[in-house]
Design a protein around this motif. Structure first.
Motif, mmCIF file in Angstrom:
data_model
loop_
_atom_site.group_PDB
_atom_site.id
_atom_site.type_symbol
_atom_site.label_atom_id
_atom_site.label_comp_id
_atom_site.label_asym_id
_atom_site.label_seq_id
_atom_site.Cartn_x
_atom_site.Cartn_y
_atom_site.Cartn_z
ATOM 1 N N MET A 1 0.829 -1.206 0.000
ATOM 2 C CA MET A 1 0.000 0.000 0.000
ATOM 3 C C MET A 1 0.862 1.253 0.000
ATOM 4 S SD MET A 1 -3.185 -0.657 -0.203
ATOM 5 C CE MET A 1 -2.732 -1.952 -1.304
ATOM 6 N N GLU A 2 1.962 1.203 0.744
ATOM 7 C CA GLU A 2 2.845 2.361 0.818
ATOM 8 C C GLU A 2 3.499 2.634 -0.533
ATOM 9 O OE1 GLU A 2 6.335 3.544 3.865
ATOM 10 O OE2 GLU A 2 4.771 2.196 4.615
ATOM 11 N N THR A 3 3.978 1.545 -1.176
ATOM 12 C CA THR A 3 4.612 1.686 -2.487
ATOM 13 C C THR A 3 3.640 2.290 -3.490
ATOM 14 O OG1 THR A 3 5.509 -0.471 -1.910
ATOM 15 C CG2 THR A 3 6.150 0.427 -4.035
ATOM 16 N N VAL A 4 2.417 1.785 -3.479
ATOM 17 C CA VAL A 4 1.406 2.281 -4.422
ATOM 18 C C VAL A 4 1.139 3.756 -4.170
ATOM 19 C CG1 VAL A 4 -0.986 2.077 -5.132
ATOM 20 C CG2 VAL A 4 0.338 0.024 -4.677
ATOM 21 N N GLU A 5 1.058 4.134 -2.895
ATOM 22 C CA GLU A 5 0.760 5.526 -2.558
ATOM 23 C C GLU A 5 1.873 6.446 -3.062
ATOM 24 O OE1 GLU A 5 -0.135 6.009 1.537
ATOM 25 O OE2 GLU A 5 -0.810 8.065 1.283
ATOM 26 N N GLN A 6 3.121 6.014 -2.838
ATOM 27 C CA GLN A 6 4.269 6.805 -3.317
ATOM 28 C C GLN A 6 4.203 6.979 -4.835
ATOM 29 O OE1 GLN A 6 6.418 8.309 -1.432
ATOM 30 N NE2 GLN A 6 5.649 7.445 0.493
ATOM 31 N N GLN B 1 1.629 6.798 -6.817
ATOM 32 C CA GLN B 1 0.512 7.630 -7.268
ATOM 33 C C GLN B 1 0.771 9.101 -6.980
ATOM 34 O OE1 GLN B 1 -2.962 5.909 -5.526
ATOM 35 N NE2 GLN B 1 -3.307 4.549 -7.262
ATOM 36 N N LEU B 2 1.514 9.383 -5.896
ATOM 37 C CA LEU B 2 1.798 10.772 -5.544
ATOM 38 C C LEU B 2 2.780 11.380 -6.525
ATOM 39 C CD1 LEU B 2 2.007 10.874 -1.641
ATOM 40 C CD2 LEU B 2 0.304 11.919 -3.128
ATOM 41 N N SER B 3 3.781 10.600 -6.931
ATOM 42 C CA SER B 3 4.833 11.172 -7.764
ATOM 43 C C SER B 3 4.416 11.224 -9.238
ATOM 44 C CB SER B 3 6.107 10.358 -7.628
ATOM 45 O OG SER B 3 5.841 9.016 -7.966
#
Lengths: 194, 258
Positions: free
Chosen positions: A185-190, A192-194
């Motif tokens: 989930m953390e990887t995906v969030e990063q 999507q943010l970048s």
């Protein structure tokens, strides 16, 4: 069709609600395992402390506040499943805070062994806190139904040791899948943010 | 005002979610985990043994003989009671499967797969093959929670059947219990059987509990005896829940409801 199963294509709201759902589901699984005594999972009638394992796994990579709130919540739920007096919320909140603060020191790494070690130590601390709560209850109300001081600290030795050994052995069962999920989930969030 | 609003805009959702989670946990606590135990029972249904294992034990011939004798004595007792105008309600118990154990190590509890919809009520007496096991403390529609007599917070008034010496039975966790006597020099020896006494407020008198294993008369402040419980509390699979007929049980129920 494959996009449905690829987290990188999920919308943020779907991802967030799925994350909450999976986290809540893992708590539910812990709750439902607690009353069972599967052979090989108990020592002198004491089983692993699943709530404690969950709180440690949650707090190991989070802030003290988040650890405290998780401990408080799961403690209240455990009260519901056994007896509300003395409360479990206190000991689990302490475990959450301590685990979160412990991680700040650099020499403890995040792997199976160190999580098992943290669980071992925290189980002893949690049972000691409960024993202290019992002691206070016993001292303030000597005629009540609380056990005597000698009995409390005798149980404490048995319970703390058995629960610490079993909980640390079973900790990876909860740690590994949850860790994988939260990392994803953390990887995906990063991404999507970048 | 603006800073508060900005803070709320940033943190509002988080605070709301935390409040919601805490509220749910508190609600579960007030509800005594009823929802969880109902779900637990539903999930454990496929694993419950279909056949009542008691029926196999009853095949035993000596048991049958004993049962015959008991029936004879019961009918005699009934006749004598009628002669004396002695009335007492006798109800058959509900047979309930044990589906779980305590969710914590400090309490000695079991979870039964029968609840309010089967007629189980708070304060009911639970016994296994051999004698008393405990008392129902919480009931949900299909499950109930039993506080065992081996729990350290459980205290039962008991008496030695041979000499009528009274005392209090205290749980010692695990599978042991200790009987504390009121007298300094009780007439008791190893092998005596014990049963609930008439001074017990929670249990009706005369339910068998176990045997005296050893006696320690020098124990301070009161002499003690270690009791070997006659029901196998560590390996219970089925128990019998029967209605509590002691008059005090009603007042205790109302206390617990409060």
């Amino acid at each position: 069709m494959t996009r449905l199963f690829d987290p990188f294509f999920w919308s943020p709201s779907l991802r967030r609600s799925l994350n909450w759902g999976i986290t809540a589901f893992s708590v539910l699984v812990c709750l439902l395992v607690m009353p069972t005594r599967i052979p090989g999972m108990e020592l002198l009638g004491v089983g692993p402390n699943w709530m404690l394992i969950w709180v440690v796994v949650w707090s190991v990579n989070r802030t003290a506040w988040e650890g405290a709130i998780a401990g408080l919540t799961l403690g209240l739920i455990q009260d519901a499943m056994t007896a509300p007096d003395p409360t479990h919320a206190f000991s689990l909140a302490i475990v959450g805070i301590l685990t979160a603060r412990l991680h700040k020191q650099r020499y403890i790494q995040e792997d199976f062994i160190s999580v098992a070690l943290i669980v071992f130590g925290m189980a002893v601390i949690a049972e000691t806190v409960v024993a202290l709560q019992f002691t206070l209850g016993s001292l303030s109300n000597p005629t009540g139904t609380y056990p005597t001081l000698g009995e409390i600290w005798l149980f404490h030795q048995q319970i703390a040791l058995c629960s610490a050994i079993l909980s640390s052995l079973w900790a990876p069962v909860i740690y590994y899948p949850l860790k994988r999920w939260w990392n994803l989930m953390e990887t995906v969030e990063q991404a999507q943010l970048s | 005002m603006l800073t508060v609003r900005r803070w709320w805009g940033r943190r509002g959702l988080q605070v709301g979610l935390i409040a919601l989670v805490l509220l749910i946990a508190w609600g579960l606590r007030q509800n005594q985990g009823g929802v969880i135990y109902e779900l637990y029972r539903w999930l454990s249904l496929p694993f419950q043994s279909e056949q009542d294992t008691r029926s196999a034990a009853l095949e035993n011939a000596t048991l049958r003989e004993m049962q015959g004798r008991l029936l004879e004595l019961e009918s005699q007792n009934q006749q004598l009671r009628q002669l004396l105008d002695y009335s007492s309600e006798h109800t058959d118990g509900i047979v309930a499967p044990v589906i779980g154990r305590s969710a914590d190590h400090w309490w000695q509890q079991i979870i039964l797969g029968r609840g309010r919809s089967n007629g189980v009520e708070v304060g009911d007496i639970v016994s296994g093959t051999g004698g008393l096991v405990g008392r129902v403390t919480h009931v949900t529609p299909n499950t109930s929670r039993v506080l065992l007599i081996t729990d350290p917070t459980s205290q039962v008034g008991v008496t030695i059947s041979r000499t009528r010496v009274m005392g209090v039975l205290r749980g010692q966790a695990g599978n042991r219990a200790v009987m504390q006597f009121f007298e300094k020099e009780p007439n008791v020896q190893a092998g005596d059987t014990i049963a609930t006494s008439s001074i017990s407020q929670l249990f009706p008198a005369g339910i068998p509990i176990g045997q005296v294993e050893s006696v320690d008369l020098r124990k301070s402040p009161a002499p003690e005896a270690v009791i070997e419980l006659s029901s196998p509390i560590g390996y219970l699979e089925w128990v019998i829940v029967s209605e509590n007929t002691t008059p005090q049980s009603e007042s205790i129920e109302s206390e617990m409801a409060e």
